[in-house]
Enzyme design. Structure first.
Site: not given
Ligand SMILES: [Zn+2]
Length: 270
Positions: A81, A129, A140, A199, A228
């Site tokens: 990340y 996401h 919370c 997709s 796309n």
């Protein structure tokens, strides 16, 4: 293809409430590695894939171990990340930000966790996401910028005292209800949906175009446009009105140029 680009520009200019949906396709053009492609992270590292499937449960059972794994201090983790936070946006992201600045696009709803829309200048972004830029409290619902924590003492704790996880939605983890509700509200409100680089097979995100389509076509309905590299189930099932086949980083800037031309002509007539 240029006819379709002109069509898309004209549809965007005619819209009152356009939104954009984006998926992995727009980020791979920035060099964000994918997971399931031939050289994908999980294709080449089965242990990393197995870990990814257990990640949510790991956090629930042992938040400290989760963070050690995420930061690459134990096991095969590699602080993926952090690497993702160093990637730069591409012309596709900039084109979407430009459409927002022109007042045409109201929201970008993305499946991507990389934060590249914001880096390109988009203000209204929903991270369906989650994002690698933030931490989230499951208890919370609070979110915090990752920079607010030194991550020296693990796990980082929320103001409410509970451990924080990455905002990123892991396997088995439910989509945060605030984002899910807000995205559905936009799908029911928009009059144009531009679906870019996805997709459209990962649910429940993939249900948003069908939800919009259920409101019909034409004057009172919704225009759904895909950009796309390949046709998708939305194309095959006739959920989208048309597909502009190509790379988002190449197609979207041309769409913005055409929108600019049309808006210029409009101003001349006024
Ligand atoms: Zn909390």
């Amino acid at each position: 293809m240029h006819d379709l680009i002109e069509q898309a520009a004209s549809d965007l200019v005619a819209s009152n409430h356009a939104i954009v949906l984006t998926g992995a396709g727009i980020s791979t053009e920035s060099g964000v590695p994918d997971f399931r492609g031939p050289k994908g992270i999980w294709t080449t590292n089965k242990q990393a894939e197995a870990q990814a499937y257990q990640r949510y449960e790991r956090f629930l059972n042992d938040p400290k171990a989760y963070w050690e794994e995420m930061l690459g201090t134990v096991g095969s983790g590699s602080d993926f990340y952090r690497q993702m936070r160093e990637v730069a946006p591409n012309p596709g992201h900039h084109a979407i930000a430009r459409l927002e600045q022109m007042g045409i696009v109201k929201w970008a709803i993305t499946q991507n966790v990389d934060g590249l829309h914001e880096k390109a200048g988009s203000q209204n972004v929903m991270h369906y996401h989650g994002t690698v830029e933030k931490l989230r409290c499951l208890s919370c619902g609070s979110r915090f910028g990752i920079g607010e924590f030194s991550l020296e003492k693990l796990p980082p704790l929320c103001r409410c005292g509970r451990p924080l996880k990455y905002d990123v939605v892991h396997f088995q983890e439910p989509i945060p209800s605030d984002i899910m509700d807000a995205a559905e509200e936009e799908a029911m409100k928009c009059d144009l949906m531009l679906v870019c680089g996805t997709s459209a097979v990962v649910y429940p995100f993939a249900a948003l175009p069908a939800m919009a389509r259920s409101r019909g076509r034409g004057q009172s309905g919704v225009k759904i446009i895909e950009v796309n590299a390949e046709p998708t189930p939305l194309t095959h099932q006739g959920i989208s009105d048309y597909l502009i086949q190509g790379k988002t980083g190449e197609v979207l800037p041309v769409v913005v140029d055409e929108v600019n031309k049309l808006m210029g002509q409009r101003r001349k007539h006024e």
